[in-house]
Design a protein around this motif. Structure first.
Motif, PDB file in Angstrom:
ATOM      1  N   LEU A 133       0.833  -1.203   0.000  1.00  0.00           N
ATOM      2  CA  LEU A 133       0.000   0.000   0.000  1.00  0.00           C
ATOM      3  C   LEU A 133       0.873   1.259   0.000  1.00  0.00           C
ATOM      4  O   LEU A 133       0.718   2.142  -0.844  1.00  0.00           O
ATOM      5  N   CYS A 134       1.831   1.309   0.921  1.00  0.00           N
ATOM      6  CA  CYS A 134       2.714   2.481   1.016  1.00  0.00           C
ATOM      7  C   CYS A 134       3.514   2.664  -0.268  1.00  0.00           C
ATOM      8  O   CYS A 134       3.669   3.778  -0.768  1.00  0.00           O
ATOM      9  N   ALA A 135       4.039   1.555  -0.776  1.00  0.00           N
ATOM     10  CA  ALA A 135       4.882   1.626  -1.969  1.00  0.00           C
ATOM     11  C   ALA A 135       4.089   2.208  -3.132  1.00  0.00           C
ATOM     12  O   ALA A 135       4.580   3.056  -3.870  1.00  0.00           O
ATOM     13  N   ALA A 136       2.842   1.763  -3.269  1.00  0.00           N
ATOM     14  CA  ALA A 136       2.030   2.232  -4.386  1.00  0.00           C
ATOM     15  C   ALA A 136       1.716   3.719  -4.248  1.00  0.00           C
ATOM     16  O   ALA A 136       1.734   4.461  -5.233  1.00  0.00           O
ATOM     17  N   LEU A 137       1.439   4.166  -3.001  1.00  0.00           N
ATOM     18  CA  LEU A 137       1.115   5.576  -2.796  1.00  0.00           C
ATOM     19  C   LEU A 137       2.280   6.458  -3.229  1.00  0.00           C
ATOM     20  O   LEU A 137       2.112   7.450  -3.940  1.00  0.00           O
ATOM     21  N   LEU A 138       3.481   6.082  -2.810  1.00  0.00           N
ATOM     22  CA  LEU A 138       4.653   6.899  -3.129  1.00  0.00           C
ATOM     23  C   LEU A 138       5.078   6.739  -4.580  1.00  0.00           C
ATOM     24  O   LEU A 138       5.631   7.647  -5.186  1.00  0.00           O
ATOM     25  N   GLY A 139       4.814   5.546  -5.118  1.00  0.00           N
ATOM     26  CA  GLY A 139       5.299   5.227  -6.458  1.00  0.00           C
ATOM     27  C   GLY A 139       4.865   6.213  -7.512  1.00  0.00           C
ATOM     28  O   GLY A 139       5.670   6.611  -8.369  1.00  0.00           O
ATOM     29  N   CYS A 149       5.950   1.698  10.952  1.00  0.00           N
ATOM     30  CA  CYS A 149       6.477   2.495   9.837  1.00  0.00           C
ATOM     31  C   CYS A 149       5.422   2.709   8.759  1.00  0.00           C
ATOM     32  O   CYS A 149       5.240   3.821   8.256  1.00  0.00           O
ATOM     33  N   SER A 150       4.716   1.639   8.427  1.00  0.00           N
ATOM     34  CA  SER A 150       3.737   1.738   7.345  1.00  0.00           C
ATOM     35  C   SER A 150       2.615   2.698   7.705  1.00  0.00           C
ATOM     36  O   SER A 150       2.159   3.480   6.860  1.00  0.00           O
ATOM     37  N   VAL A 151       2.158   2.620   8.951  1.00  0.00           N
ATOM     38  CA  VAL A 151       1.081   3.518   9.361  1.00  0.00           C
ATOM     39  C   VAL A 151       1.558   4.967   9.287  1.00  0.00           C
ATOM     40  O   VAL A 151       0.846   5.846   8.781  1.00  0.00           O
ATOM     41  N   ILE A 152       2.789   5.206   9.732  1.00  0.00           N
ATOM     42  CA  ILE A 152       3.327   6.571   9.665  1.00  0.00           C
ATOM     43  C   ILE A 152       3.376   7.042   8.209  1.00  0.00           C
ATOM     44  O   ILE A 152       2.959   8.162   7.882  1.00  0.00           O
ATOM     45  N   VAL A 153       3.857   6.171   7.321  1.00  0.00           N
ATOM     46  CA  VAL A 153       3.957   6.553   5.904  1.00  0.00           C
ATOM     47  C   VAL A 153       2.577   6.892   5.341  1.00  0.00           C
ATOM     48  O   VAL A 153       2.391   7.925   4.700  1.00  0.00           O
ATOM     49  N   CYS A 154       1.590   6.027   5.611  1.00  0.00           N
ATOM     50  CA  CYS A 154       0.244   6.252   5.062  1.00  0.00           C
ATOM     51  C   CYS A 154      -0.350   7.563   5.573  1.00  0.00           C
ATOM     52  O   CYS A 154      -0.871   8.358   4.784  1.00  0.00           O
ATOM     53  N   VAL A 155      -0.268   7.785   6.878  1.00  0.00           N
ATOM     54  CA  VAL A 155      -0.880   8.992   7.446  1.00  0.00           C
ATOM     55  C   VAL A 155      -0.180  10.239   6.902  1.00  0.00           C
ATOM     56  O   VAL A 155      -0.841  11.202   6.472  1.00  0.00           O
ATOM     57  N   THR A 156       1.157  10.208   6.869  1.00  0.00           N
ATOM     58  CA  THR A 156       1.887  11.360   6.341  1.00  0.00           C
ATOM     59  C   THR A 156       1.490  11.624   4.901  1.00  0.00           C
ATOM     60  O   THR A 156       1.267  12.767   4.494  1.00  0.00           O
ATOM     61  N   PHE A 157       1.373  10.540   4.126  1.00  0.00           N
ATOM     62  CA  PHE A 157       1.033  10.708   2.714  1.00  0.00           C
ATOM     63  C   PHE A 157      -0.330  11.381   2.560  1.00  0.00           C
ATOM     64  O   PHE A 157      -0.496  12.296   1.763  1.00  0.00           O
ATOM     65  N   ILE A 210      11.248   1.125   1.446  1.00  0.00           N
ATOM     66  CA  ILE A 210      12.226   0.223   0.834  1.00  0.00           C
ATOM     67  C   ILE A 210      12.811  -0.729   1.883  1.00  0.00           C
ATOM     68  O   ILE A 210      12.846  -1.947   1.699  1.00  0.00           O
ATOM     69  N   VAL A 211      13.265  -0.165   2.997  1.00  0.00           N
ATOM     70  CA  VAL A 211      13.923  -1.003   4.004  1.00  0.00           C
ATOM     71  C   VAL A 211      12.940  -2.010   4.593  1.00  0.00           C
ATOM     72  O   VAL A 211      13.249  -3.193   4.740  1.00  0.00           O
ATOM     73  N   VAL A 212      11.750  -1.509   4.908  1.00  0.00           N
ATOM     74  CA  VAL A 212      10.762  -2.391   5.530  1.00  0.00           C
ATOM     75  C   VAL A 212      10.347  -3.499   4.555  1.00  0.00           C
ATOM     76  O   VAL A 212      10.181  -4.656   4.926  1.00  0.00           O
ATOM     77  N   GLY A 213      10.218  -3.120   3.277  1.00  0.00           N
ATOM     78  CA  GLY A 213       9.705  -4.079   2.303  1.00  0.00           C
ATOM     79  C   GLY A 213      10.734  -5.047   1.777  1.00  0.00           C
ATOM     80  O   GLY A 213      10.394  -6.121   1.280  1.00  0.00           O
ATOM     81  N   MET A 214      12.023  -4.687   1.866  1.00  0.00           N
ATOM     82  CA  MET A 214      13.002  -5.531   1.170  1.00  0.00           C
ATOM     83  C   MET A 214      13.255  -6.877   1.848  1.00  0.00           C
ATOM     84  O   MET A 214      13.715  -7.807   1.192  1.00  0.00           O
ATOM     85  N   ARG A 215      12.912  -7.013   3.123  1.00  0.00           N
ATOM     86  CA  ARG A 215      13.056  -8.317   3.755  1.00  0.00           C
ATOM     87  C   ARG A 215      12.144  -9.326   3.079  1.00  0.00           C
ATOM     88  O   ARG A 215      12.488 -10.470   2.829  1.00  0.00           O
ATOM     89  N   LEU A 216      10.951  -8.827   2.783  1.00  0.00           N
ATOM     90  CA  LEU A 216       9.932  -9.696   2.222  1.00  0.00           C
ATOM     91  C   LEU A 216      10.120  -9.879   0.719  1.00  0.00           C
ATOM     92  O   LEU A 216      10.010 -10.975   0.180  1.00  0.00           O
ATOM     93  N   MET A 217      10.417  -8.757   0.040  1.00  0.00           N
ATOM     94  CA  MET A 217      10.454  -8.774  -1.421  1.00  0.00           C
ATOM     95  C   MET A 217      11.853  -8.979  -1.970  1.00  0.00           C
ATOM     96  O   MET A 217      12.020  -9.344  -3.121  1.00  0.00           O
ATOM     97  N   ASP A 262      10.141  -7.510  13.754  1.00  0.00           N
ATOM     98  CA  ASP A 262      10.089  -6.881  12.439  1.00  0.00           C
ATOM     99  C   ASP A 262       8.667  -6.456  12.112  1.00  0.00           C
ATOM    100  O   ASP A 262       8.428  -5.395  11.549  1.00  0.00           O
ATOM    101  N   VAL A 263       7.722  -7.351  12.462  1.00  0.00           N
ATOM    102  CA  VAL A 263       6.333  -7.067  12.135  1.00  0.00           C
ATOM    103  C   VAL A 263       5.874  -5.797  12.835  1.00  0.00           C
ATOM    104  O   VAL A 263       5.290  -4.908  12.207  1.00  0.00           O
ATOM    105  N   VAL A 264       6.170  -5.687  14.115  1.00  0.00           N
ATOM    106  CA  VAL A 264       5.741  -4.511  14.875  1.00  0.00           C
ATOM    107  C   VAL A 264       6.329  -3.245  14.263  1.00  0.00           C
ATOM    108  O   VAL A 264       5.617  -2.274  13.965  1.00  0.00           O
ATOM    109  N   LEU A 265       7.651  -3.285  14.008  1.00  0.00           N
ATOM    110  CA  LEU A 265       8.319  -2.118  13.443  1.00  0.00           C
ATOM    111  C   LEU A 265       7.761  -1.775  12.060  1.00  0.00           C
ATOM    112  O   LEU A 265       7.525  -0.603  11.729  1.00  0.00           O
TER     113      LEU A 265
END
Lengths: 271, 243
Positions: free
Chosen positions: A26-32, A141-149, A188-195, A134-137
């Motif tokens: 979700l965050c990645a798409a918003l910023l993308g 992070c994701s919530v902060i990104v979404c709200v800021t966006f 990027i940092v949060v997502g790269m573990r998974l992707m 990792d999940v908590v962090l």
């Protein structure tokens, strides 16, 4: 089929992957959208390699990987912004230098310290990589990104569409550009573990490019890419589990398929 | 009333003086055209007026208008060509300077955008995508956006470059009408004949010198003869002065 799905998501690692993945996509798409339009498509790629280098150093030094990588990647994002702004070097060259250097340094640090980490999982992602912490962090992070966006949405639009007009009317473009960079770095940092380092940037770029084929407005592109991103992630995650292929690669292929379909629809609509 | 007064203004471009000791002023209701060859410092001056670039000496004084209340119409960028944004979204973004730090558009913002869209006669394309519009339509959209940011002063940076002759003259009529309704206009242009035709004042910048005065004064100068060379020497119909 429903029973099988329930069985799949009864594994804690799958639940973690699903929660983090949905938020990150979700965050990645918003910023993308903003990144694509500002011609920064490759920034995600560059920063994820920096992330790889940072994770390697963290592993060698035995410190918390996310806590170390996030500030390092944010700093690199600022560095990129600074270099491009000063016009000393084209953005693409700066990204190329930064990403290959970070990758090389990471490899050397790992070799010197004889640390063995699963390079495959760092490059291509792994759904097993996420710990409870990792999940908590990631969620925070994701919530902060979404709200800021959402709060900065109109200003991000103005800065993306026309920087000179925006700054002439008193919008502090530097501040908002920095915001975009910091948020991108975090995602990027949060997502790269998974992707994985190689595939995370596609999570930012593909959904926006797909929705830009058919949508007319900035708002519709943003919403559409958020939906595409989450749907592609979820189906890619489930699909890759069943046919046993790397998760990141599976998600990218689903995104590619959606992009091709949207491109076709866009062509048909034009006629 | 003087809206902007520049006194002995000096600005640099990449460390080299772009122009020196430039003095001119803009009164309310003026239509000032800034002309001059490439590299004479027109764009640098525009940035100076907008506060995007610092000047090295001299002064720019504003009266009755704040620096952030200038409706700016910049030259188009390459990124805008395939930008997915509706006309409404683009026009509304001109209202952002009214909202301080409030993150969303207010009812007044939306009403204002609607009014400017009607004023520019682009209601019929308000929900279309900016990238699908013709060059002339795009300029109208950007004008509407600029009008959202100001009531008083428009600064247009080469608004007709790349437009065909018919659309160009339409554009001049639109700008002329706006000026007539009380909006002060500063326009940077290479189109010298329309500059003296529509403009009430001319600022002609060149490497070492400048001219500032009314357009009637300007057409008697040597620099006007130089700038309009090739068209002015008796090639009938090429140039007519007067409104």
């Amino acid at each position: 089929m429903a029973d099988e799905l329930i069985a799949v998501f009864s594994y804690p690692f799958m639940q973690r992957a699903l929660v983090v993945g949905i938020l990150v996509s979700l965050c990645a798409a918003l910023l993308g959208t903003s990144l694509v339009l500002k011609r920064y498509s490759m920034i995600g790629d560059g920063l994820s390699h920096v992330g790889y280098g940072a994770f390697a150093i963290a592993a060698a030094a035995g410190i918390a990987p996310l806590g170390f990588a996030i500030p390092v990647v944010i700093a690199s994002a600022f560095l990129l912004l600074y270099i491009t702004r000063k016009g000393k070097m084209g953005g693409d060259s700066a990204i190329a230098i930064l990403s290959s250097s970070a990758l090389a340094i990471g490899m050397i640090v790992l070799a010197l310290n004889r640390v063995s980490i699963d390079i495959n999982s760092y490059m291509f992602g792994s759904i097993l990589a996420l710990s409870e912490e990792d999940v908590v962090l990631s969620v925070i992070c994701s919530v902060i990104v979404c709200v800021t966006f959402i709060l900065l949405y109109h200003r991000i639009f103005a800065v993306t569409f026309d920087e000179s007009f925006a700054s002439a009317t008193g919008i502090r473009t530097g501040v908002y550009n920095s915001f975009i960079s910091v948020l991108t770095a975090v995602v990027i940092v949060v997502g790269m573990r998974l992707m994985g380092a190689l595939l995370i940037s596609s999570l930012m770029i593909f959904p926006s490019l797909s929705s830009m084929r058919v949508c007319k407005g900035f708002k519709s592109v943003t919403i559409c890419s958020a939906v595409i991103s989450v749907v592609c992630f979820t189906s890619g995650l489930i699909g890759s589990y069943f046919i046993d292929v790397p998760t990141g690669a599976g998600i990218v292929v689903v995104n590619l398929a959606v992009f091709l379909i949207f491109a076709l629809v866009g062509k048909v609509k034009e006629r | 009333m003087k809206l902007i007064e520049c006194k002995d203004l000096c600005m640099k471009y990449e460390g080299v003086p772009a122009f020196e000791n430039l003095s001119f002023s803009i009164d309310e209701g003026d239509f000032l055209c800034i002309v001059g060859e490439n590299g004479s410092g027109k764009s640098t001056l525009v940035k100076g007026i907008l506060g995007l670039k610092k000047y090295s000496s001299g002064s720019i004084e504003f009266g009755g208008v704040k620096p952030k209340e200038i409706g700016y119409l910049p030259q188009q960028t390459a990124a805008q060509k395939d930008f997915p944004a509706t006309v409404r979204e683009v026009v509304l973004s001109g209202c952002l300077n009214r909202n301080a730090l409030f993150p969303f558009y207010t009812k007044e913002n939306k009403a204002r955008a609607k009014r400017e869209i009607e004023r520019m006669k682009i209601e019929s394309i308000a929900d279309k995508s900016y990238r699908d519009l013709s060059g002339g339509q795009q300029q109208r959209v950007l004008l509407a956006r600029a009008l959202c940011a100001t009531e008083k002063l428009l600064l247009l940076d080469e608004p007709v470059s790349g437009l065909d002759p018919i659309v160009t003259s339409e554009m001049y009529e639109v700008i002329h009408e706006l000026n007539h309704s009380g909006v002060t206009v500063i326009m940077v242009t290479h189109d010298i004949h329309n500059a003296v035709h529509y403009g009430s004042k001319i600022l002609n910048m060149s490497k070492n010198d400048y001219f500032f005065g009314t357009s009637d004064e300007y057409i008697t100068t040597e620099s006007f003869r130089l700038m309009s060379r090739g068209c002015f020497h008796g090639e009938g119909g090429c140039f007519t002065h007067g409104r």
